[in-house]
Every structure is written in structure tokens, then in C-alpha cells.
Write a protein that holds these residues in place. Structure first.
Motif, PDB file in Angstrom:
ATOM      1  N   SER A  30      38.607  39.513  32.574  1.00 24.15           N
ATOM      2  CA  SER A  30      39.320  40.747  32.905  1.00 24.15           C
ATOM      3  C   SER A  30      38.410  41.823  33.475  1.00 24.15           C
ATOM      4  O   SER A  30      38.898  42.841  33.969  1.00 24.15           O
ATOM      5  N   ILE A  51      42.404  41.052  44.186  1.00 22.67           N
ATOM      6  CA  ILE A  51      43.070  41.786  43.123  1.00 22.67           C
ATOM      7  C   ILE A  51      42.015  42.466  42.274  1.00 22.67           C
ATOM      8  O   ILE A  51      41.024  41.856  41.877  1.00 22.67           O
ATOM      9  N   GLY A  55      43.931  44.636  37.764  1.00 27.55           N
ATOM     10  CA  GLY A  55      45.204  44.075  38.199  1.00 27.55           C
ATOM     11  C   GLY A  55      46.149  45.083  38.815  1.00 27.55           C
ATOM     12  O   GLY A  55      47.258  44.727  39.211  1.00 27.55           O
ATOM     13  N   THR A  58      46.307  45.219  44.713  1.00 28.10           N
ATOM     14  CA  THR A  58      46.135  43.972  45.444  1.00 28.10           C
ATOM     15  C   THR A  58      45.959  44.281  46.930  1.00 28.10           C
ATOM     16  O   THR A  58      46.461  45.307  47.423  1.00 28.10           O
ATOM     17  N   SER A  71      47.884  36.938  42.127  1.00 31.91           N
ATOM     18  CA  SER A  71      48.192  37.434  40.791  1.00 31.91           C
ATOM     19  C   SER A  71      47.150  36.883  39.826  1.00 31.91           C
ATOM     20  O   SER A  71      46.406  35.967  40.157  1.00 31.91           O
ATOM     21  N   ARG A  72      47.127  37.478  38.634  1.00 35.07           N
ATOM     22  CA  ARG A  72      46.153  37.018  37.642  1.00 35.07           C
ATOM     23  C   ARG A  72      46.793  36.988  36.263  1.00 35.07           C
ATOM     24  O   ARG A  72      47.687  37.783  35.961  1.00 35.07           O
TER      25      ARG A  72
END
Length: 124
Positions: A30, A51, A55, A58, A71-72
Motif C-alpha cells: 500500500s 495508480i 489509490g 489514476t 485498480s488495486r
């Protein structure tokens, strides 16, 4: 050190979809911005999507905006690239990258770690 392993590449017809995954290990996922780059035969390596570590932001290359989504999932230490409406010009080796506390920038020199890449081939 951060280890990145891409998966999900393959052969798809034009107009089809693929989802690439990149599993990270070694450090706190993270804390890293994640990016996807690609390189077609005989061409420079190009930014595809990024990204931010949080988060919240983007970024996309103009050529993929509206078709690709990054996306994550921090719980799974994984970043994804959903690719829709694929075109023959999307054919390339796709690389996952990580940048500590990064923004998801388009400059490849900002990224500290790189995966081995996964081949995406789009047939017309």
C-alpha cells in the motif's frame, strides 16, 4: 526489494477483453504507486496506466483512456489492468511497476521495481 509477477496475458481477438494481474511481495504494497507499461516489438516502452499509492488517483495514456482500467486490492497485494475493446495496436509485452510513495506517474524512470512482463497479442 519488491517482487512483481504479472499474469493474465494471452491471445485475444480484436474487440475482446483481458484482465492482467500483478502480484507484489516483499514490502508494504500500500506504500507503492503501481504502474503498467508496455513495449511492442521494435518500439519504445510506453506508459499505459498508473495508480497512486493511496489509490485516490489514476492516470492513463491517451491511447487507452476509456478502454483500460487500473485498480488495486491492497488486501491481496495485487494491481489489475482491465483491458476492453482491445485493438491490434495493443499487442505488446506488458510490465507491472512499483514506485515507493509515488503518484502513478507516466515517467518510467520514477519506478523502482519491474516485473518480467506478460505478452498480450490481439489478432485482427
Amino acid at each position: 526489494q519488491v517482487q512483481l509477477v504479472e499474469s493474465g496475458g494471452g491471445l485475444v481477438q480484436a474487440g475482446g477483453s483481458l484482465r492482467l494481474s500483478c502480484a507484489a511481495s516483499g514490502r508494504t504494497f500500500s506504500n507503492y504507486a503501481m504502474g503498467w507499461f508496455r513495449q511492442a516489438p521494435g518500439k519504445e516502452r510506453d506508459f499505459v496506466a498508473g495508480i497512486k499509492w493511496s489509490g485516490t488517483n489514476t492516470y492513463y495514456a491517451a491511447s487507452v483512456k476509456g478502454r483500460f482500467t487500473i485498480s488495486r486490492d491492497n488486501a491481496k497485494n495485487t494491481v489489475y489492468l482491465q483491458m476492453n475493446s482491445l485493438k491490434s495496436e495493443d499487442t505488446a509485452v506488458y510490465y507491472c511497476t512499483a514506485d515507493l510513495w509515488g503518484s502513478g506517474a507516466s515517467e518510467d524512470w520514477k519506478y523502482d521495481y519491474w516485473g518480467q512482463g506478460t505478452q498480450v497479442t490481439v489478432s485482427s
